[in-house]
Design an enzyme around this catalytic site. Structure first.
Site, PDB file in Angstrom:
ATOM      1  N   LYS A  23       1.068  -1.109  -0.269  1.00 45.61           N
ATOM      2  CA  LYS A  23      -0.314   0.215   0.113  1.00 45.61           C
ATOM      3  C   LYS A  23       0.976   1.626  -0.124  1.00 45.61           C
ATOM      4  O   LYS A  23       0.352   1.891  -0.930  1.00 45.61           O
ATOM      5  CB  LYS A  23      -0.903  -0.013   1.101  1.00 45.61           C
ATOM      6  N   ARG A  92      -2.999   2.923   8.545  1.00 45.70           N
ATOM      7  CA  ARG A  92      -3.651   1.291   7.843  1.00 45.70           C
ATOM      8  C   ARG A  92      -2.400   0.728   7.798  1.00 45.70           C
ATOM      9  O   ARG A  92      -2.094   1.306   6.828  1.00 45.70           O
ATOM     10  CB  ARG A  92      -4.126   1.948   6.239  1.00 45.70           C
ATOM     11  N   GLY A 101      -8.355  -8.139   4.414  1.00 42.55           N
ATOM     12  CA  GLY A 101      -9.230  -7.801   5.367  1.00 42.55           C
ATOM     13  C   GLY A 101      -8.456  -9.102   6.058  1.00 42.55           C
ATOM     14  O   GLY A 101      -8.582  -9.114   7.398  1.00 42.55           O
ATOM     15  N   MET A 103      -5.616  -7.477   8.141  1.00 41.99           N
ATOM     16  CA  MET A 103      -5.309  -7.437   9.198  1.00 41.99           C
ATOM     17  C   MET A 103      -6.678  -5.401   9.357  1.00 41.99           C
ATOM     18  O   MET A 103      -6.937  -5.328   8.399  1.00 41.99           O
ATOM     19  CB  MET A 103      -3.642  -6.933   8.833  1.00 41.99           C
ATOM     20  N   ARG A 333      -2.875  -1.631  -6.787  1.00 40.22           N
ATOM     21  CA  ARG A 333      -2.432  -2.871  -6.698  1.00 40.22           C
ATOM     22  C   ARG A 333      -2.535  -3.258  -8.568  1.00 40.22           C
ATOM     23  O   ARG A 333      -3.219  -3.540  -8.275  1.00 40.22           O
ATOM     24  CB  ARG A 333      -2.539  -3.558  -5.423  1.00 40.22           C
ATOM     25  N   HIS A 448     -11.330 -23.376   6.779  1.00 37.93           N
ATOM     26  CA  HIS A 448     -10.342 -23.817   6.418  1.00 37.93           C
ATOM     27  C   HIS A 448     -10.524 -24.798   5.769  1.00 37.93           C
ATOM     28  O   HIS A 448      -8.898 -24.821   4.731  1.00 37.93           O
ATOM     29  CB  HIS A 448     -10.145 -25.094   7.875  1.00 37.93           C
ATOM     30  N   SER A 741      19.198 -38.145 -12.651  1.00 39.46           N
ATOM     31  CA  SER A 741      17.890 -37.930 -12.479  1.00 39.46           C
ATOM     32  C   SER A 741      17.448 -38.201 -10.748  1.00 39.46           C
ATOM     33  O   SER A 741      17.336 -38.307  -9.944  1.00 39.46           O
ATOM     34  CB  SER A 741      16.390 -38.797 -12.661  1.00 39.46           C
ATOM     35  N   CYS A 809      13.587 -35.470 -11.682  1.00 41.02           N
ATOM     36  CA  CYS A 809      12.005 -36.524 -11.355  1.00 41.02           C
ATOM     37  C   CYS A 809      10.770 -36.391 -10.304  1.00 41.02           C
ATOM     38  O   CYS A 809       9.901 -36.988 -10.237  1.00 41.02           O
ATOM     39  CB  CYS A 809      11.274 -37.680 -11.976  1.00 41.02           C
ATOM     40  N   TYR A 829      16.611 -30.656 -17.980  1.00 47.01           N
ATOM     41  CA  TYR A 829      15.549 -30.387 -17.913  1.00 47.01           C
ATOM     42  C   TYR A 829      14.495 -30.936 -16.381  1.00 47.01           C
ATOM     43  O   TYR A 829      15.091 -31.515 -15.337  1.00 47.01           O
ATOM     44  CB  TYR A 829      14.371 -31.427 -18.203  1.00 47.01           C
TER      45      TYR A 829
HETATM   46  P1  ADP Z   1      -7.727  -2.744   3.706  1.00 49.26           P
HETATM   47  O1  ADP Z   1      -6.433  -3.174   2.761  1.00 49.26           O
HETATM   48  O2  ADP Z   1      -8.696  -4.229   4.336  1.00 49.26           O
HETATM   49  O3  ADP Z   1      -8.219  -3.097   1.757  1.00 49.26           O
HETATM   50  P2  ADP Z   1      -7.666   0.022   3.268  1.00 49.26           P
HETATM   51  O4  ADP Z   1      -6.669   1.096   4.338  1.00 49.26           O
HETATM   52  O5  ADP Z   1      -7.305  -0.074   1.949  1.00 49.26           O
HETATM   53  O6  ADP Z   1      -7.490  -1.107   4.327  1.00 49.26           O
HETATM   54  O7  ADP Z   1      -9.367   0.852   4.176  1.00 49.26           O
HETATM   55  C1  ADP Z   1      -9.810   0.638   3.773  1.00 49.26           C
HETATM   56  C2  ADP Z   1     -11.037   1.213   3.167  1.00 49.26           C
HETATM   57  O8  ADP Z   1     -10.464   2.889   3.961  1.00 49.26           O
HETATM   58  C3  ADP Z   1     -10.636   1.481   1.729  1.00 49.26           C
HETATM   59  O9  ADP Z   1     -12.135   2.240   1.508  1.00 49.26           O
HETATM   60  C4  ADP Z   1      -9.888   3.244   1.364  1.00 49.26           C
HETATM   61  O10 ADP Z   1      -9.789   3.754   0.402  1.00 49.26           O
HETATM   62  C5  ADP Z   1     -10.822   3.949   3.165  1.00 49.26           C
HETATM   63  N1  ADP Z   1      -9.729   4.703   3.340  1.00 49.26           N
HETATM   64  C6  ADP Z   1      -9.045   4.339   3.900  1.00 49.26           C
HETATM   65  N2  ADP Z   1      -7.933   5.991   4.096  1.00 49.26           N
HETATM   66  C7  ADP Z   1      -8.424   6.948   3.655  1.00 49.26           C
HETATM   67  C8  ADP Z   1      -8.550   8.013   4.120  1.00 49.26           C
HETATM   68  N3  ADP Z   1      -7.134   8.528   4.308  1.00 49.26           N
HETATM   69  N4  ADP Z   1      -9.370   9.026   3.304  1.00 49.26           N
HETATM   70  C9  ADP Z   1     -10.786   8.732   2.522  1.00 49.26           C
HETATM   71  N5  ADP Z   1     -10.354   6.520   2.982  1.00 49.26           N
HETATM   72  C10 ADP Z   1      -9.369   6.026   3.456  1.00 49.26           C
HETATM   73 MG    MG Z   2      -7.980  -1.060   0.867  1.00 49.70          MG
END
Ligand code: ADP
Ligand code: MG
Ligand code: MG
Length: 862
Positions: A23, A92, A101, A103, A333, A448, A741, A809, A829
């Site tokens: 990020k 973030r 999802g 962290m 990303r 799981h 091999s 192999c 190979y």
């Molecule tokens: P995840 O990795 O779970 O996507 P993010 O850190 O990207 O978590 O943030 C979760 C949500 O909050 C995302 O929709 C992101 O766009 C929004 N968000 C994060 N930082 C800001 C910010 N500074 N202003 C507005 N929205 C934000």
């Molecule tokens: Mg995000």
């Protein structure tokens, strides 16, 4: 300064993704490109590692954060913690590898009672100010103090009483804030922290700690992500999508992530913040709806996304927010996409002139191709499912049902099984490995079973609630089934069938073929297949195999007509008796080989002579029919068969067995040749050699039989390298070998002193859970240990015989990281199962491109 932990988005750093996280690096790069991104800074993964080591924020970090907050204040003209015109930020998480999802993120930090009031006054929008404040208390409470989300959500939904969140009045939201603060006090025993700096530092600690939360750990384990990486933390000035109709938030892809077709694809939600889109608070609109409601922001988004795709030369997915018609990008990303989409996008990006063919080859995750390489249910068959569950992991599988992991392992020896469980746990892993497919009653797409099955590329239907499990029974669609009854599951659609359903092999579509042909232009490693019969040989050829790297002959000893003759041979008292049985086996073996040679015309075929211990062909003692057999079984019994009379030891103890096999091979090659077919290049391989003298004697045997049967045909004689001693003495062994091999399954067992059957599901599973080992060495080659032995064998073997042919192999020959290692070692190979041949072609090309400096596939970050 000794160690810096914080970098502004517009500051250049050398650390890249590993230091800033996915990020953070994305925000920095977008800032650099001039894409509209809110101001902010990244606290590095170094700081997280220091935090994990020391148990607290490292020295100097607080001061650095203060300095960077001060810079933010300067640039925005707002003050952090002020009540008049407060600067608000988000905190973030963002690791170097994507863990969607797993962290946490907190929005709207910096608000307290006074600041909320100030924000309301300054923006003349009390609804917005209190909506932001209640979100802060909830997210902070959950992430920092571990309060159950449900506490806040039920208070919100009882206030809404069926209305939308946007229908709440400013007064109601102000009341909700009070309720949330009460919840916070009840749950933590203290007041919601009003001090902005305090909020920020506690949030940073919480995000660092979230790296080690249980679900993140489980995710890392399932995806082979090292625990030591840590996460970065991004502190970002808030921009507000919850200011009314001219604001909103959304996610968008540069291409359709499930098909790969060109054109913007995504969702938008007006008057909303952050994760409302994903959380399903209200139903989002398709992204095109923005064209009418927010035309300028939409136009800018389209243009920006095109630029991002051009910059990254890969399909992107972005998160954005519109505040009062102004667009801000918050994340970009490499898009998570299906394998089919990855292929189509790569091919069209080459057609569009966006990327080169080489780049296209590096854009595909070889492991993901597994999705496309499973047998499927014959689309022309008319079949009725008995039940339906979640399509948790693609591919179809048929097999007898088993209800526990141990039974799965046991029954899988004699035929395919489907493991049926209420839900799986890490203790089931050995059964999941043994089974063709997995079916669970309970559990969702991230259960799981689902996560592990996808990781293993194994078909899985999860959450099949229509299935009920009794004591050793399963009931589906009114039919009661017992252990061993056959079912078929289709993990691509979630359908479950009673009985066998016709399956068809996977097909390689045009995009796939195109990318593979590009890959072939790049790779140096050849790719062969492990195939024991003409059907597999033919299939592997269709998939592009350039030969057979391992044809096991023991399967040819089973079968109704053959096994009694094999047993007669084993029971014979004399060489004469054995020879008479072997004479009858020879035509069977010869015809097996002829089929394979015809399928592989003109290509090399490596045939391994009999490898397992002889007692594997005899029944258990109490099932034996007569005393003679019982006593022979007793005589052959070994307390450690893996280290017993097997491999070339059988060949040296009973030379007539190998002699018969060699004769069958030579006659088959000759027969194919005489029929006018192009004979393959036959490579006779002797297993489990540890001493030069073993191979020297077997080579002599091979040559003399060959000279009798097919003197005019070329052939090679070589050995598996699967005993550590053989790797060490490779120089002298190579004097009598034309090829080596690497049998890395046995080599791994013997080097690590792990018996695979006793390790998986037992101590090895525990080692992986506890982090003693990072990866399963039977899946990913232990490069440091086993790999070092291979390196020694390559150096010593080629040192003595420069034109020694080298291959692998073991199952590692179909695993991308291990393939890259084989490339680096300079093997000729790799050989893998037929379905993995396309994957290996791609992985081999990526290894070559990486060596040439063109990078290789990098998992999508974020
Ligand atoms: P995840 O990795 O779970 O996507 P993010 O850190 O990207 O978590 O943030 C979760 C949500 O909050 C995302 O929709 C992101 O766009 C929004 N968000 C994060 N930082 C800001 C910010 N500074 N202003 C507005 N929205 C934000
Ligand atoms: Mg995000
Ligand atoms: Mg072996």
């Amino acid at each position: 300064m000794a160690n810096r932990f914080v970098f502004d988005f517009d500051e250049p750093t050398a650390g890249g993704r590993d230091l800033l996280g996915g990020k953070g690096i994305g925000l920095a790069e977008m800032t650099h490109m001039g894409v509209p991104v809110p101001a902010g800074f990244t606290i590095t993964t170094d700081a997280c590692r220091a935090y994990m080591d020391e148990g607290d924020l490292p020295d100097g970090l607080e001061r650095e954060v203060d300095e960077h907050v001060a810079r933010l204040e300067e640039r925005t003209g707002k003050r952090f913690g002020s009540s008049d015109d407060p600067l608000l930020v988000s905190v973030r998480s963002g690791a170097a590898v994507s863990m969607p999802g797993m962290m946490d993120t907190i929005l709207n930090l910096g608000l307290n009672d006074a600041a909320a009031e100030g924000l309301a006054a300054r923006t003349d929008n009390a609804r917005f100010a209190y909506d932001s404040y209640r979100r802060l208390i909830q997210m902070f409470g959950e992430v920092v103090d571990g309060i159950d989300a449900h506490r806040f959500e039920s208070a919100l939904s009882s206030l809404k009483g069926g209305r939308q969140d946007t229908d709440l009045t400013p007064e109601e939201l102000r009341g909700l804030v009070e309720t949330f603060k009460d919840i916070y006090r009840q749950e933590t025993g203290s007041h919601f922290p009003a001090d902005a700096r305090d909020q920020l530092l506690r949030a940073v600690r919480a995000v660092f700690s979230s790296w080690d939360n249980p679900r993140a750990q489980v995710y890392r384990r399932a995806h082979g992500i090292p625990d030591v990486l840590g996460t970065a933390v991004n502190v970002v000035q808030m921009v507000f999508g919850n200011k009314g109709d001219r604001s909103g938030t959304g996610v968008a892809f540069t291409r359709d992530p499930s098909t790969g077709s060109s054109g913007l694809y995504g969702e938008f939600l007006a008057d909303a913040q952050g994760e409302d889109v994903v959380a399903g608070i209200r139903t989002p609109q398709p992204i095109e709806a923005m064209r009418d409601s927010l035309p300028n922001a939409f136009g800018q988004l389209v243009q920006t996304m095109r630029r991002l795709e051009e910059h990254y030369r890969d399909m992107q997915d972005v998160e954005f927010t519109v505040e009062d018609e102004r667009l801000y990008l918050l994340q970009t990303r490499s898009a998570k996409r299906t394998a089919a989409a990855a292929l189509k996008a790569a091919v069209s990006m080459v057609e569009e002139g966006l990327i080169t063919r080489e780049e296209a080859v590096t854009r595909i995750d070889p492991a993901q191709l597994d999705q496309l390489l499973h047998p499927m249910i014959d689309p022309t068959a008319t079949v009725e499912p008995a039940a339906k569950g979640l399509n948790a992991s693609p591919g179809a599988a048929s097999g007898g049902i088993v209800f526990d992991a141990d039974t799965a392992v046991e029954r899988a020896r004699s035929g395919p099984v489907v493991l049926v469980r209420w839900e799986t746990t890490p203790d089931d892993i050995h059964g999941m490995i043994a089974a063709e497919g997995i079916l669970t009653v309970h559990g969702g797409m991230t259960s799981h079973a689902a996560v592990v099955a996808r990781g293993m590329g194994k078909p899985c239907v999860a959450g099949c609630e229509e299935l009920s499990l009794g004591d050793g029974t399963a009931t589906i669609g009114g039919q009661e089934l017992r252990e061993g009854d056959v079912i078929t599951i289709d993990g691509g659609t979630g359908r479950v069938f009673v009985g066998r359903v016709p399956l068809v092999p996977p097909r390689i579509n045009d995009d796939f073929e195109t990318v593979l042909v590009w890959a072939d232009d790049q790779r140096r490693l050849k790719v062969r297949a492990n195939a024991d019969n003409p059907e597999d040989a033919a299939r592997s050829r269709e998939f592009g195999a350039q030969g057979i790297g391992l044809c096991r002959t023991e399967h040819m000893f089973f079968g109704d007509e053959r096994l009694p003759v094999v047993q007669e041979m084993i029971l014979a008292d004399s060489e004469r008796g054995r020879r008479s049985a072997l004479d009858r086996l020879l035509p069977f073996q010869q015809s097996d080989f002829e089929g394979i040679f015809e399928a592989m015309a003109g290509l090399p075929v490596t045939i391994r002579l009999l490898d397992p211990p002889l007692h594997e062909f005899l029944p258990a003692e109490d099932e034996a029919t007569d005393e003679k057999m019982r006593s022979r079984i007793r005589a052959l019994r070994e307390s450690n068969p893996m280290l017993g009379t097997r491999g070339c030891r059988v060949g040296l103890m009973f030379p007539e067995i190998y002699e018969m096999q060699i004769r069958a091979i030579a006659r088959a090659a000759r027969a194919v040749h005489e029929r006018g077919g192009e004979p393959p290049l036959v490579e006779v391989m002797h297993p489990l050699v540890g001493f030069r003298e073993e191979l020297a004697r077997l080579r002599e045997l091979t040559e003399s039989v060959w000279a009798e049967e097919a003197p005019e045909l070329d052939h090679l004689v070589g050995t598996m390298i699967e005993v550590p001693r053989a790797a060490l003495r490779a120089d002298e062994i190579s004097e009598v070998a034309d090829f080596f091999s690497f049998g890395t399954n046995d080599l791994t067992q013997m080097t690590l002193a792990f018996s695979r059957d006793d390790a998986e599901g037992k101590f090895l599973t525990r080692y992986l859970e506890d982090g003693v080992l990072e990866r399963n060495p039977f899946e990913v080659l232990d490069v440091e240990g086993v790999g070092d032995l291979m390196r020694i064998a390559v150096e010593r073997g080629r040192g003595a015989k420069p034109n020694l042919k080298l291959g692998i192999c073991g199952e590692h020959g179909g695993e991308p990281r291990s393939i890259a290692f084989c490339h680096d070692l300079g093997l000729d190979y790799v050989s893998c199962s037929p379905f993995r041949v396309p994957l290996a072609r791609l992985a081999a090309a990526q290894a070559a491109l990486k060596e040439a400096g063109s990078g290789s596939y990098v998992a999508a970050g974020g």
